[in-house]
Design an enzyme around this catalytic site. Structure first.
Site, short mmCIF file in Angstrom:
data_model
loop_
_atom_site.label_atom_id
_atom_site.label_comp_id
_atom_site.label_asym_id
_atom_site.label_seq_id
_atom_site.Cartn_x
_atom_site.Cartn_y
_atom_site.Cartn_z
N LYS A 36 -5.66 -8.43 -8.55
CA LYS A 36 -5.69 -8.96 -9.91
C LYS A 36 -5.09 -10.38 -9.95
CE LYS A 36 -3.33 -6.07 -12.24
NZ LYS A 36 -2.02 -6.54 -12.54
N THR A 37 -3.92 -10.50 -9.35
CA THR A 37 -3.23 -11.78 -9.35
C THR A 37 -4.07 -12.84 -8.64
OG1 THR A 37 -1.33 -10.38 -8.98
CG2 THR A 37 -0.92 -12.74 -9.01
N GLU A 230 -2.49 -8.35 -17.34
CA GLU A 230 -1.93 -7.07 -17.82
C GLU A 230 -2.37 -6.78 -19.26
OE1 GLU A 230 -0.22 -5.32 -15.70
OE2 GLU A 230 1.03 -6.60 -14.45
N GLN A 260 -3.01 1.63 -15.73
CA GLN A 260 -1.61 1.22 -15.63
C GLN A 260 -1.01 0.83 -16.98
OE1 GLN A 260 -0.44 -1.07 -12.04
NE2 GLN A 260 -2.61 -1.16 -11.59
N ARG A 623 2.37 1.99 -5.91
CA ARG A 623 3.26 0.94 -5.37
C ARG A 623 3.37 1.07 -3.87
NH1 ARG A 623 2.06 -2.18 -8.32
NH2 ARG A 623 0.68 -0.57 -9.05
N1 ATP Z 1 -9.63 -10.57 -0.96
C1 ATP Z 1 -8.50 -10.17 -0.43
N2 ATP Z 1 -8.32 -10.18 0.90
C2 ATP Z 1 -7.19 -9.75 1.46
N3 ATP Z 1 -6.12 -9.31 0.79
C3 ATP Z 1 -6.22 -9.28 -0.54
C4 ATP Z 1 -7.40 -9.71 -1.22
N4 ATP Z 1 -7.18 -9.56 -2.54
C5 ATP Z 1 -5.92 -9.07 -2.68
N5 ATP Z 1 -5.34 -8.90 -1.49
C6 ATP Z 1 -3.98 -8.35 -1.25
O1 ATP Z 1 -3.84 -7.10 -1.90
C7 ATP Z 1 -2.52 -6.88 -2.37
C8 ATP Z 1 -2.53 -6.51 -3.82
O2 ATP Z 1 -2.88 -7.63 -4.60
P1 ATP Z 1 -2.27 -7.90 -6.03
O3 ATP Z 1 -0.80 -7.74 -5.97
O4 ATP Z 1 -2.88 -9.11 -6.58
O5 ATP Z 1 -2.86 -6.62 -6.73
P2 ATP Z 1 -2.80 -6.18 -8.21
O6 ATP Z 1 -4.22 -5.92 -8.58
O7 ATP Z 1 -2.05 -7.16 -9.03
O8 ATP Z 1 -2.00 -4.82 -8.07
P3 ATP Z 1 -1.27 -3.91 -9.15
O9 ATP Z 1 -2.05 -3.97 -10.41
O10 ATP Z 1 -1.31 -2.55 -8.50
O11 ATP Z 1 0.13 -4.39 -9.27
C9 ATP Z 1 -1.76 -8.17 -2.10
O12 ATP Z 1 -0.97 -7.99 -0.96
C10 ATP Z 1 -2.87 -9.20 -1.90
O13 ATP Z 1 -2.51 -10.25 -1.03
#
Ligand code: ATP
Length: 854
Positions: A36-37, A230, A260, A623
């Site tokens: 997401k980030t 979020e 979430q 997590r």
């Molecule tokens: N295209 C990609 N290739 C490799 N790694 C990735 C890719 N996209 C995301 N990641 C990795 O996946 C992990 C999760 O990413 P991120 O923290 O952005 O998820 P999130 O969607 O915000 O998670 P949550 O909502 O569960 O907190 C991170 O370690 C990030 O570096």
């Protein structure tokens, strides 16, 4: 700086599609760990590079300031510092408070308004109740504030509230019929103090944009692209503000995960994300379903849990990582054992996998649950006393000495600030007592003005105090006036230093030679360092020469829960699940999975709330990268006594059994596929055989049982109906603290405690509680009859009375069996039992409660 091409190469297909789509409203449903980030960061970079949007035309709203800063840093890395810095990025509260300062006059405020935090709001409510002659035990400030806050979240102002039959009826039922009057008084006192509370920052932004078309157009035109992180945790007002800002051009991208959504208790509305496509009819939906964080089995377990929620956007989150191991469920005999076992596992995994302490997290439902883990870690034989960090409890900015100094700073910036005034008018002591303060307050109320105005013009406002008191009030005023005059020339750091010195705070703290006093002085030093850092950072950011106090205060008052997190330490993290949102750890322990803790007692009566609790568990499980543990204890100490009605959380039954490896204390797990059962039971740990000492005498249990069915049955039929106090509710504002001193706790199995129980006659009650899984009372009566149990059954007491060879007994975990031998007396009474399913066992009767069924 990266080119468009290199930017897009770092994304998977779905992420890339979400990034490049910029033609209209967009909903990105991002599963846990799906990047997401990354999508938000790259999308903003893409807008800057591909569309050449100006950074100040992009508004990005995040859940914490920390998230905003991290994202800004990453965007700067992609497109250069200059552009990164000028982005309008921050929390709803911080971005909108800046707008409100600019537009304050339109709303009848001055731009120096103070932002009241939760404690200020409660203190103001308390003062109002006192003036209205209402008992603050009935009108608990926190409860009244929650009601007001919820009303604001619905955009219900005092008049609307007073005219709303439902609200009035609810308050009447709670014996709080005067709440609407308190709300009215509260709003007017805030206004007199030129102050807004957290909710007001949103409510006034909404009113500003809704009632002033020109202003609305100005900001709608400025924010050409709006992105929201979020989104599942936004509330009604936030959604309304977003609509006002984006309804013309409709370039809005919201990213979130309905799975979430965990902040309903603060007013978040999952409907915002579920109904986004109805509000923005032309919105495009994008789904990110590949989880990069966790192993396949962890993802599968989490997905299976969520199948039990009705309200959701269907998605199939998957992982391409290794299979990994099943989620481990550990059932322990007591809360103390739970803590001990978690610590032992941390040490074992750390040694085996050569990982860091910071790769581990212990997550719980409520802050109160951290104590036992802290105590265990601090034991000399465990030696983890300096290896953990608790997030929760009193935050730095809530400490008295810090609040005192901040109150001075606030009063200097906004002399009408009532809460700041009341806090420091007599600190350090200057002979202005409660009676004088009450007179000033009354006078201000009658004349509808601020406390400051009253002491500035005592004659005009007919303040009736004697000459000596009048002089003291004037001196106080002169002191503050002096700082106000200095405010334009000095920067925040110089002014803060002067205030600490000249107000007498420094001298006051210097007299306290205790360890507590040392820590207060250190805290003040730390505050000054914080201000110095802020001033420095602002200057580096190209701000003007003098960094003003207003800027510092605005920054401090909007710090969110996770903003002061310094995760660089190599320490085990202990925090509530709410606080763990957005974080990831190699190994996660989710502890206290028991009915009435998780799900909390408050939620079990409502389907919606239960679904939210289930989502909370989903957040916790997701997590974990590699290892995930769910633990629960048969007995737990709460409110100074043993809670003997502990049932496993119903959620354990929601996770498909094939993804679980169940470990029962003293025996192997039911899964039978894992080698873990061996170590857990004690076999491969050599000297460590936890159960032999205090529970089961002979070899660890090696049988298996059907976890899923068993829990379904038990949690269904033996619900704990006892009320649980607010201490076990989620802490709405988890804060960071250092490890605290171990508190005294009673060890349920210590010799002195056992003696006490025997002497005090409470033993029977407690021992039933230990293992009879929800049945109650020393007389052996049950609150609810377990199916299949004969109504005439009784329990073997701590002695052997009632038990003899040939007795048919039932044991909670081992099932039905026939007693072969009874030996020993009192404390040492033992029985040898042939269990149908699990074979022969010798049990100490004082722990192994056996129900005699024939
Ligand atoms: N295209 C990609 N290739 C490799 N790694 C990735 C890719 N996209 C995301 N990641 C990795 O996946 C992990 C999760 O990413 P991120 O923290 O952005 O998820 P999130 O969607 O915000 O998670 P949550 O909502 O569960 O907190 C991170 O370690 C990030 O570096």
């Amino acid at each position: 700086m990266q080119t468009e091409q290199t930017l897009l190469e770092q994304l998977n297909d779905n992420q890339r599609q979400a990034v490049v789509y910029c033609d209209g409203p967009q909903l990105v449903i991002a599963g846990a760990g799906s990047g997401k980030t990354r999508v938000l960061t790259y999308k903003i970079a893409y807008l800057l590079v591909h569309y050449d949007l100006k950074p100040w035309n992009i508004l990005a709203l995040t859940f914490t300031n920390k998230a905003a800063n991290e994202m800004k840093g990453r965007i700067s890395g992609l497109v250069g510092d200059e552009r990164g810095r000028s982005l309008q990025m921050g929390t709803f509260h911080s971005i909108f408070s800046r707008i409100l300062r600019v537009e304050a006059a339109t709303l009848g405020f001055s731009s120096d308004f103070t932002i009241y935090d939760e404690a200020d709001s409660r203190s103001l409510i308390k003062s109002i109740c006192k003036q209205m002659g209402l008992d603050d035990k009935t009108y608990k400030p926190s409860t009244v504030h929650a009601a007001i806050s919820m009303a604001k979240n619905r955009l219900q102002m005092p008049d609307d509230y007073a005219a709303d039959g439902d609200s009035l009826e609810r308050d009447r039922r709670r014996n709080m019929a005067e709440t609407h009057k308190i709300y009215r008084a509260y709003q007017s006192r805030l206004r007199l103090a030129n102050a807004m509370d957290f909710d007001d920052l949103l409510v006034y932004t909404y009113l500003l944009l809704n009632q002033n078309e020109e202003i609305r157009r100005k900001y709608a035109a400025r924010f050409q692209y709006v992105l929201v992180d979020e989104y599942q945790d936004t509330n009604y007002v936030q959604q309304q503000i977003l609509w006002l800002l984006t309804r013309d051009v409709r370039r809005i991208c919201v990213v979130g995960d309905d799975y979430q959504s965990i902040y309903a208790f603060r007013g978040a509305k999952i409907d915002n994300i579920l109904n986004f496509q109805k509000v923005y009819a032309d919105a495009q939906l994008f789904k990110l379903e590949r989880n990069y964080r966790s192993t396949k089995l962890i993802v599968a377990a989490a997905n299976s849990l969520m199948k039990h929620n009705e309200r959701q956007i269907p998605k199939e989150v998957y992982s391409e990582n290794e299979n990994g191991e099943k989620v481990k469920v550990m059932e322990t005999i007591s809360d103390k054992r739970e803590a001990a076992i978690v610590c032992r596992e941390i040490k074992r995994i750390r040694q085996q996998e050569k990982c860091r302490w910071s790769d581990f997290a212990i997550l719980y439902r409520t802050n109160a649950q951290s104590r036992l883990f802290e105590e265990e870690m601090r034991k000399s034989e465990v030696a983890m006393g300096d290896k953990y960090r608790v997030y929760g409890g009193l935050s730095f900015y809530q400490r008295k000495e810090i609040k005192d100094v901040i109150a001075y700073l606030r009063l200097v910036v906004n002399p009408n600030d009532e809460e700041a005034f009341r806090r420091i008018v007599n600190y350090p002591a200057r002979g202005i007592g409660d009676t004088t303060l009450a007179k000033v307050l009354d006078c201000a109320q009658q004349q509808e003005t601020s406390l400051w105005e009253v002491i500035s013009n005592p004659v005009q406002y007919q303040l009736l105090v004697n000459k000596g008191t009048a002089t003291k009030l004037l001196n106080f005023r002169a002191l503050i006036d002096g700082f106000v005059a200095q405010r334009e020339e000095s920067d925040a750091l110089t002014l803060a230093r002067d205030i600490i010195e000249k107000s007498g705070i420094k001298a006051d703290l210097a007299t306290d030679r205790t360890a507590e006093g040392d820590s207060r002085r250190e805290n003040l030093d730390s505050l000054i360092s914080g201000i110095a850092d802020f001033v420095q950072a602002q200057r580096e950011d190209g701000q003007e020469e003098h960094v003003l106090l207003t800027d510092y205060l605005a920054n401090v008052s909007l710090m969110t829960d996770q903003d002061s997190d310094d995760s660089s330490d190599d320490k085990v993290t202990l925090m509530t699940i709410h606080a763990a949102k957005g974080l990831e750890f190699g190994t996660v322990f989710i502890v206290g999975l028991e009915e009435n803790i998780f799900p909390s007692q408050m939620s079990v009566g409502s389907m919606r709330e239960l679904e939210e609790e289930r989502r909370l568990l989903y957040v916790a499980i997701t997590r974990a990268e590699k290892h995930c543990y769910l633990t629960w204890a048969h007995t737990r100490w709460r409110f100074g006594k043993m809670d003997g009605f502990v049932n496993a959380s119903r959620f354990l039954n929601d996770i498909a059994p094939k993804y679980l490896d169940v470990q029962v204390e003293g025996g192997r797990g039911s899964g039978g596929h894992s080698s873990y059962g061996e170590t857990w039971g004690g076999n491969s740990h050599g000297s460590y055989r936890p159960w032999e000492d205090d529970y089961e005498i002979n070899k660890p249990y090696t049988g298996s049982r059907e976890w899923g069915n068993d829990y379904g049955r038990r949690s269904g039929r033996m619900q704990n109906s006892r009320p649980v106090a607010g201490q076990f509710m989620a802490d709405p504002k988890p804060k960071i603290t250092s490890p605290r001193q171990a508190e005294q706790a009673v060890n349920p199995f210590s010799p002195s405690f056992e003696k006490m129980l025997r002497q005090g006659g409470r033993w029977t009650k407690v021992e039933h509680a230990v293992t009879n899984g929800g049945r109650t009372s020393g007389s052996g009566q049950r609150t609810s009859a377990p199916s299949g149990a004969s109504s005439g059954s009784s329990y073997a007491s701590s002695g052997s009375s009632g038990l003899h060879p040939g007795s048919v007994v039932e044991h909670q975990r081992f099932g039905r069996g026939v007693v072969v031998k009874v030996e020993g007396v009192g404390e040492n009474a033992k029985a040898t039992v042939d269990f149908d399913a699990t074979g022969r066992k010798q049990l100490l009767l004082k722990f192994a409660k056996l129900r005699i069924v024939g």
